[in-house]
Design an enzyme around this catalytic site. Structure first.
Site, PDB file in Angstrom:
ATOM      1  N   PHE A 191      -1.629   3.316   5.837  1.00 14.25           N
ATOM      2  CA  PHE A 191      -0.923   4.343   5.057  1.00 14.25           C
ATOM      3  C   PHE A 191      -0.744   5.578   5.937  1.00 14.25           C
ATOM      4  CE2 PHE A 191      -1.408   2.652   0.696  1.00 14.25           C
ATOM      5  CZ  PHE A 191      -2.399   1.688   0.898  1.00 14.25           C
ATOM      6  N   THR A 242      -4.125  -2.519   5.097  1.00 16.44           N
ATOM      7  CA  THR A 242      -2.838  -1.814   4.959  1.00 16.44           C
ATOM      8  C   THR A 242      -2.962  -0.440   5.618  1.00 16.44           C
ATOM      9  OG1 THR A 242      -2.289  -2.966   2.920  1.00 16.44           O
ATOM     10  CG2 THR A 242      -1.090  -0.937   3.344  1.00 16.44           C
TER      11      THR A 242
END
Ligand SMILES: O=C(O)C(=O)C[C@]1(C(=O)O)C=C[C@@H](O)C=C1
Length: 429
Positions: free
Chosen positions: A305, A303
């Site tokens: 960020f 992921t």
């Protein structure tokens, strides 16, 4: 089950558990007036026009005072000095907010002449970030908390119950940074967070890519054959979709606000038939057992960020930088090719392109007397490109993009995450 949120009945258990973890999640409240005592991070010399503005526009917030009245929802589009997000009833202590009592104020001191601004005042602190307060959505054990720790080791991670609150925490100087997941290698873009980037005025000052290693968690002794539902953040459910079908075909899937919050909910309500998809740290924090380890559909699950701050950083050329922009044009998608060519001609690689509905003007009508009316959807385009705004080629590309667009905003120019690749291993039983 409803998603965990401030207004749902489930929410009552979250503060108690968070308190057990040593802090309360930030919730949306209305603050009457407040004063900010110090900002060693952004203004180590103790001076800065923003801080001065803040002090003059705000006054008193006392942790124990009755000046704070809770609200269920933040004011949509409300001014930053009207809506605040603070940490439970001990917030003033935690968040460096001090009461002002005119009757007890200290004797007047001779005014200090202002110190000149230095380059460090203008640029947020570097990535090692000790004492930095970093707001994230979720409760302890959430991946966003881990991302905050990766970006700013030794930071104080501040849990917030919504992304919107994490933005407000920074806008109101209750936190120095917010950490925001924007895309996942399996689940794709987190669209709502793109919309929030535009709705708020924070700047992207960094990025981290976090390997996400999911576990199936349940109460000790629970068996996966008897699980009737699996709860987690929608992104985590999507990232484990196929594995979950093999592991627990009988279980219904339900979305909640964050992965660790799902684990906390199971523990708090002693749910023997329910499992959560969350991190192994969440299992430890909430006393759950790891039923299956590494249940993401791809071992390289990552992921991305972004880190947000009130001020942009000064772009540099001594290390790889990325720049994120958003633009629109009143003639619609026809400009897209021209914009992309501004980068292509200068050999600037794009790393991401995303489109979102143009909410101010979602449909464009084009009348043709002969054939009727065409109804085109209107978009905002988000582009990340691999260059620093300090580079001449990037500045020239942006000048050209500006000519082609009716709206253009730089979301940030920031160092790329160049940490070594370490995919999370898949270890499904
Ligand atoms: O729920 C969490 O733990 C989060 O940090 C949120 C979030 C997301 O929004 O994508 C972050 C990383 C994972 O991809 C799954 C969920």
């Amino acid at each position: 089950m409803q998603a965990l949120s401030p207004s749902t009945p489930n929410n009552h258990m979250r503060p108690s558990l968070a308190r057990r973890m040593g802090r309360q999640p930030v919730t949306t409240v209305r603050v009457v007036r407040c004063i900010y005592r110090s900002d060693p991070v952004n203004f180590p010399n103790g001076i800065g026009s923003n801080r001065a503005d803040w002090q003059s526009s705000c006054a008193i917030l006392n942790a124990s005072s009755k000046n704070i009245s809770r609200e269920d929802q933040p004011t949509e589009g409300g001014r930053a000095d009207h809506v605040a997000a603070v940490n439970g009833h001990n917030s003033a202590v935690d968040l460096n907010l001090v009461p002002i009592d005119a009757s007890k104020s200290s004797p007047p001191v001779a005014p200090q002449p202002p110190k000149p601004l230095t380059i460090t005042d203008l640029s947020p602190a570097p990535m090692h970030g000790s004492q930095l307060r970093v707001a994230y959505q979720g409760v302890p054990g959430a991946y966003s908390e881990a991302a905050a720790g990766k970006a700013y080791p030794n930071c104080e991670a501040i849990p917030c119950d919504q992304f919107e609150v994490a933005f407000q925490a920074v806008e109101l100087w209750l936190a120095d940074r917010a950490v925001l997941p924007v895309e996942n290698s399996l689940g794709g873009s987190i669209h709502r967070n793109y919309d929030l980037l535009l709705r708020h005025r924070l700047h992207i000052v960094g990025e981290v890519q976090l390997p996400v290693h999911h576990c199936l968690l349940a109460l000790p002794g629970a068996r996966k054959e008897f699980l009737s539902r699996v709860i987690s953040h929608p992104q985590a459910l999507a990232q484990c979709e196929h594995t979950l079908t093999k592991l627990c075909p009988q279980a219904a899937r339900e979305a909640v606000d964050d992965t660790a919050g799902a684990a906390e909910y199971i523990a708090a309500n002693n749910l023997r038939d329910t499992a959560a998809i969350a991190s192994s740290r969440a299992a430890e924090l909430y006393g759950l057992q790891v039923v299956s380890d590494g249940i993401q559909d791809d071992s390289g699950n990552v992921t991305r960020f972004v880190m947000l701050a009130r001020e942009p950083i000064i772009p540099r050329t001594d290390r790889p930088f990325k720049t994120s922009i958003v633009f629109a044009h009143d003639k619609g998608t026809s400009v897209l090719f021209k914009v992309l060519s501004a980068f292509a001609f200068r050999n600037i690689s794009l790393t991401k392109i995303e489109s979102r509905p143009h909410r101010n003007c979602p449909i464009r009508l084009v009348d043709d007397a002969n054939v009727g009316t065409a109804k085109h959807f209107e978009y905002l385009f988000y582009i990340d490109f691999e260059a620093s705004l300090a580079e001449v080629r990037a500045q020239n590309a942006m000048a050209e993009v500006q000519e082609f667009t009716s709206f253009l905003r730089v979301l940030g120019s920031y160092p790329m995450d160049m940490t070594p690749w370490s995919p999370s291993s898949s270890k499904v039983d």
